[in-house]
Design an enzyme around this catalytic site. Structure first.
Site, short mmCIF file in Angstrom:
data_model
loop_
_atom_site.label_atom_id
_atom_site.label_comp_id
_atom_site.label_asym_id
_atom_site.label_seq_id
_atom_site.Cartn_x
_atom_site.Cartn_y
_atom_site.Cartn_z
N LYS A 1 -22.82 -15.24 5.36
CA LYS A 1 -23.80 -15.13 6.44
C LYS A 1 -23.49 -16.10 7.57
O LYS A 1 -23.64 -15.79 8.74
CB LYS A 1 -25.20 -15.48 5.90
CG LYS A 1 -26.04 -14.28 5.49
CD LYS A 1 -27.49 -14.72 5.38
CE LYS A 1 -28.24 -13.92 4.34
NZ LYS A 1 -29.61 -14.39 4.14
N GLU B 1 -33.61 -13.97 2.17
CA GLU B 1 -34.14 -14.96 3.08
C GLU B 1 -33.91 -14.40 4.48
O GLU B 1 -32.80 -13.95 4.79
CB GLU B 1 -33.42 -16.31 2.97
CG GLU B 1 -34.05 -17.34 3.89
CD GLU B 1 -33.28 -18.65 4.03
OE1 GLU B 1 -32.13 -18.73 3.57
OE2 GLU B 1 -33.85 -19.59 4.63
N ARG C 1 -21.39 -11.31 -7.12
CA ARG C 1 -21.58 -10.79 -5.76
C ARG C 1 -20.36 -9.98 -5.35
O ARG C 1 -19.28 -10.10 -5.93
CB ARG C 1 -21.84 -11.94 -4.80
CG ARG C 1 -20.63 -12.85 -4.59
CD ARG C 1 -20.96 -14.07 -3.73
NE ARG C 1 -21.90 -13.75 -2.68
CZ ARG C 1 -22.82 -14.60 -2.23
NH1 ARG C 1 -22.91 -15.80 -2.75
NH2 ARG C 1 -23.61 -14.27 -1.25
#
Length: 559
Positions: free
Chosen positions: A273, A37, A263
């Site tokens: 983020k 994204e 992850r």
RNA sequence: AGGGGUAUAGCCAAGCGGUAAGGCAACGGGUUUUGAUCCCGUCAUGCGGAGGUUCGAAUCCUCCUACCCCUGCCA
């Protein structure tokens, strides 16, 4: 993509793919995608995903798409798109075909939403956000049906049309898919698939007033692109039943399958983020590409190479178990690459004046030194020796400590690539600080060991008269705690390492470094690996320390 | 009695019923005009725990424990 192809340790996803190929699932095809994204910069965790997705496609002769998952225009921007494209390229990967956007599929997605309505499988819900939360139930209690759940197909169609037209205000209603409000999996409790946003979209402009949710967009985009293996992280595991439900209930052109992996977590840093953005916004760092940031652009500016990052990703593997990888592994990867590929040079970061009293004033002698001790193809560089030299302050002690391999009063040391010198006199200022060393050199030690005595060791040096002034930025880990997010009573900001950046001015580099270009890597002998900062110029030379050399002396001192 | 996951050395990670790979770190030693690199060696009678099946279990079964994810109109 050198050693990655052949001797690659296989992981569970590759095992699945090999079984699929064998059974001719997906016609033996392998098509993956990297779907960021565009709401932030890529970081080392994304590198793991990039290497997995692109690496898998390469390994099995398939292809990998780059697709921006841009369904939330308010948080996204072109700046992020540009940075992501640049980072993926820099890492050395090329996507198949054009860059893709989920927004390219908005019309198709909308049509499929209409299809679901017509099938009686989707409805417009007027419940507000708070009510919807109440109706959803909790982790341990089932939810209950919305009073709007049984609207007619015609009414739903009309209402959805109004949402699309922009005649319904934001937040007034949503489109939900009708599954099961009592499902133990909360994602199946009539998930929202479309919401109203009267927002300008960075790609589609003002064309749309409604935007699909992740769940409705992702799998269907995969299907449109004929993705075979849709690889994502573990937190989407609970979404897989929904992913499959939508694929099975829509007339999509292919049957992609979702697989999840853990992850990456790295100690002494963060990869959230949101928190990375906070570091930037609150100016704790210099921007997304600050060399202390775990972003791809930060690592790049720090001097990390694409090869080192890819090798690191190979090293850590791909599994479904959550772990925390030691930063030492990343450091090992970059040292390994730079040791073989970075030319050597000398730079004195904290200069101490050394006068060679038996070398004539105005005279100069040149030495041809190998750019790399093991790689002749890297050629030589020319180093100049003279009466006025500079050495590292920390390479001199008046009284040598135990095991000292540097210079001390009355003792001898080798100047790297040049002569052995002996310290004859220590000159101090009024404050008692050492300001100069008077030394003599031994002309008989050029290229050979001295006779009758031994030099302590080897130190680096430059000629004070022609060395190049420069700035050196010493970077260190951003946080002082291995897990800066581990203390729930404190902010991760409390653990920022105050010494994560030490700027040294007045440094002196050997003359061969006068004409360097941004992003060139060097090993400053005995000091570490450095790269030329992207804003460095020949008038204002700046080097960033990528990583130190392994330092067994530091261990001896501590022990 | 919510659902979904994961547990192999300090860290990452192979292993897929036949007797615990590899990497990082650490620790010894050798080479070295970088206290670097390189080379050699050491580092799990043990696989979260307890039972069970089997000639044989990290691998299969049962129970237990710990940790991670899920109650956005984020992704």
């Amino acid at each position: 993509m050198t050693k990655q192809d052949s001797v690659k340790p296989t992981n569970f996803i590759h095992q699945i793919i090999e079984q699929d190929i064998e059974k001719n699932v997906h016609g033996g095809q392998v098509i993956t995608r990297f779907p960021p994204e565009p709401n932030g910069y890529l970081h080392i965790g994304h590198a793991k995903s990039i290497c997995l997705n692109f690496g898998t496609a390469i390994k099995y002769g398939g292809q990998c798409h780059l697709r921006f998952d841009d369904t939330n225009p308010e948080k996204e921007s072109q700046e992020y798109i540009d940075s992501i494209v640049s980072d993926v390229r820099w890492l050395g990967f090329q996507w198949a075909g054009d860059i893709r956007y989920t927004s390219d599929y908005f019309q198709q997605l909308h049509d499929w939403a209409v299809y679901l309505i017509k099938e009686g499988k989707a409805y417009v819900d007027d419940l507000n956000a708070e009510q919807m939360r109440e109706y959803r139930g909790t982790l341990t209690e089932p939810g209950k049906n919305s009073p709007y759940r049984d609207r007619s197909v015609e009414e739903n169609l009309a209402l959805f049309e109004q949402m699309k037209d922009g005649t319904r205000p934001e937040g007034s209603c949503v489109l939900r898919v009708k599954i099961d409000m009592a499902s133990p999996n909360i994602n199946m409790r009539d998930p929202v698939i479309y919401r109203i946003r009267h927002a300008h979209h960075h790609q589609s402009g003002d064309q749309w007033k409604i935007y699909p949710s992740y769940d409705f967009a992702h799998g269907q985009s995969d299907a449109i692109e004929q993705i075979t293996h849709s690889i994502c992280t573990l937190e989407f595991e609970d979404h897989r039943p929904l992913y499959d439900w939508l694929i099975n209930n829509l007339p999509v052109p292919s049957q992609p399958k979702q697989y999840e992996f853990a992850r990456l977590n790295l100690n002494y840093t963060i990869t959230s983020k949101r928190k990375l953005k906070q570091l930037v916004d609150e100016k704790h760092v210099d921007g997304w590409n600050d060399p202390r940031m775990p972003t791809i652009s930060g690592l790049r500016r720090r001097g990390y190479t694409p090869t080192s990052i890819r090798n690191f990703c190979d090293m850590i593997g791909v599994t479904r178990s959550n772990g925390i990888v030691d930063m030492a592994m990343l450091e090992s990867a970059i040292r390994d690459d730079l040791d073989t590929n970075a030319p050597r040079a000398m730079c004195v970061t904290r200069p101490l004046k050394v006068t060679i009293t038996n070398f004539a004033e105005g005279e100069e002698e040149f030495f041809e030194l190998a750019a790399h001790p093991k790689d002749e193809s890297m050629g030589n560089r020319r180093v100049s020796f003279g009466r006025n030299l500079l050495i590292e302050q920390e390479d001199f002690e008046e009284v040598a400590p135990r095991k000292w391999k540097r210079l001390a009063a009355g003792e001898a040391v080798r100047l790297r690539g040049a002569y052995v010198i002996r310290c004859e006199e220590v000159i101090k200022n009024d404050a008692g600080e050492i300001v100069e060393l008077k030394c003599t050199y031994d002309p008989a030690t050029k290229g050979v060991n001295p006779e009758g005595y031994k030099a302590n060791g080897v130190i680096h040096w430059v000629n004070a008269d022609n060395s190049v002034p420069c700035e050196v930025r010493l970077y260190d880990r951003l946080f002082t705690e291995a897990n800066p997010e581990g203390d729930k009573s404190r902010s991760f900001l409390d653990f920022i390492n105050p010494e994560s950046l030490v700027v040294l001015t007045g440094c002196r580099a050997e003359p061969s470094l006068a004409e360097v270009k941004p992003e060139q890597n060097f090993q400053f002998e005995r000091m570490g690996y450095f790269c030329v900062d992207q804003n460095s110029t020949s008038e204002n030379l700046v080097f960033n320390r990528t990583v130190t050399l392994r330092d067994s002396w530091a261990k001896i001192q501590q022990g």
